[in-house]
Design an enzyme around this catalytic site. Structure first.
Site, short mmCIF file in Angstrom:
data_model
loop_
_atom_site.label_atom_id
_atom_site.label_comp_id
_atom_site.label_asym_id
_atom_site.label_seq_id
_atom_site.Cartn_x
_atom_site.Cartn_y
_atom_site.Cartn_z
N GLU A 47 0.85 -1.18 0.00
CA GLU A 47 0.00 0.00 0.00
C GLU A 47 0.89 1.24 0.00
OE1 GLU A 47 -2.73 -0.01 3.23
OE2 GLU A 47 -3.35 -2.09 2.87
N ASP A 58 -5.45 8.23 10.41
CA ASP A 58 -4.07 7.85 10.72
C ASP A 58 -3.62 8.37 12.07
OD1 ASP A 58 -3.56 6.48 8.27
OD2 ASP A 58 -3.50 8.42 7.27
#
Length: 258
Positions: A47, A58
Site C-alpha cells: 500500500e 491515521d
C-alpha cells in the site's frame, strides 16, 4: 486478471503480508526503491500512501510521515511519475491509499486511468462514502482498478454483507475503530470481532490492519484472515533507518519473529 485477484487466487494455502509506507517519506525520491526492495524481500502486496494534510484515519506516526512527505514536495502527480518509472520492474499488487479530496482534485477519470498506466491494481480511500463508491465503481472497473472498502468492529452485519456483495479484491478489516498505530496485543473484544467476521463466510478474502507490530498481533491477524497489513511500524522503521528499506524490512522481520 487484476493482480490483487490473482494474488488471493494463487495464495489460498499461505498467509499474506502487506506493508504500507508513505510516498515521499522520509525522502522524496525513495518511493521506487522502497517498492522494489519490499518485493525482493518477500512482501506480497504494498500500500503506497498518498500524503494528505488532514489524514483523519491515521495515527501520529503516519500523520508525521505525510506532513514530511508534503514538505518534501510529494504530490499525486509526482507519485504517478515515480510509479511509471518502475512499473515494468514490479510484479506484486500495488494499492494507492489516500483521501478523497486529493483524488477529486486530480479528477476521478484521470486518477483511475493514471493508476492503470502506472501498474497500480487498487485503491483504498478511507473517507469514501459507500454511496459515492457505487458511483465511482464503474469508472474504476473501466480501468480494472479495485476500490477496497474498509470495515471496523462498529460496522453492522447488514453493511458488511452489502460491501461484500458489491466489492471485489478483498475487504480491509480495521482491527479497531481508532486510528492507525502499533499495538502489543489484540484484546478479547478484537478477537471476538475477528471470529464474528470469520463466521459470516464472506465471499471476499479479508486482510486485517491497524495495530500489527509484533509476532503476537501478526499471528492473531493471520489466523483470522487471509493475511495482515502493517503500516505504522514499518513507517517508523523507515524513518529510523533514514529511508534504507532493506534495513527497515530486516528490522521488521526481526520484530515479527519475537
Amino acid at each position: 486478471m487484476n493482480k490483487i485477484n490473482k494474488l488471493f487466487q494463487d495464495s489460498k494455502n499461505r498467509k499474506l503480508l502487506s506493508l504500507y509506507f508513505c510516498a515521499g517519506y522520509p525522502h522524496l525520491e525513495c518511493t521506487g526503491d522502497v517498492i522494489k526492495t519490499l518485493e525482493n524481500r518477500g512482501i506480497d502486496m504494498i500500500e503506497v500512501g498518498v500524503p494528505f494534510s488532514d489524514p483523519m484515519a491515521d495515527g501520529p506516526v503516519i500523520q508525521q510521515a505525510a506532513t514530511q512527505a508534503l514538505r518534501n514536495g510529494m504530490t499525486l502527480r509526482k507519485l504517478f511519475s515515480q510509479l511509471h518509472e518502475i512499473k515494468d520492474d514490479v510484479h506484486i499488487p500495488l494499492i494507492l491509499m489516500g483521501y478523497l479530496n486529493v483524488m477529486m482534485h486530480y479528477g476521478f477519470e484521470e486518477f483511475f486511468a493514471s493508476c492503470q498506466e502506472c501498474g497500480v491494481s487498487g485503491t483504498i480511500i478511507p473517507d469514501l462514502p459507500f454511496k459515492d463508491y457505487l458511483e465511482l465503481k464503474p469508472i474504476a472497473d473501466k480501468y480494472d482498478i479495485r476500490i477496497i472498502m474498509l470495515i471496523t468492529p462498529e460496522t453492522s452485519e447488514e453493511r458488511i454483507r452489502f460491501i461484500d456483495e458489491n466489492t471485489d479484491g478483498f475487504i480491509y478489516m480495521v482491527s479497531s475503530a481508532s486510528v492507525t498505530g502499533a499495538q502489543k496485543s489484540f484484546d478479547d473484544a478484537k478477537q471476538e470481532y475477528f471470529r464474528r467476521i470469520n463466521g459470516m463466510n464472506l465471499r471476499n478474502p479479508r486482510m486485517i490492519g491497524f495495530g500489527i507490530s509484533n509476532k503476537q498481533t501478526l499471528e492473531a491477524a493471520q489466523q483470522s484472515a487471509a493475511g495482515a497489513i502493517i503500516g505504522s511500524k514499518f513507517v517508523q522503521l523507515l524513518n529510523d533507518t533514514n529511508g534504507d528499506a532493506d534495513k527497515a524490512i530486516t528490522l521488521l522481520y526481526n520484530a515479527l519473529s519475537n
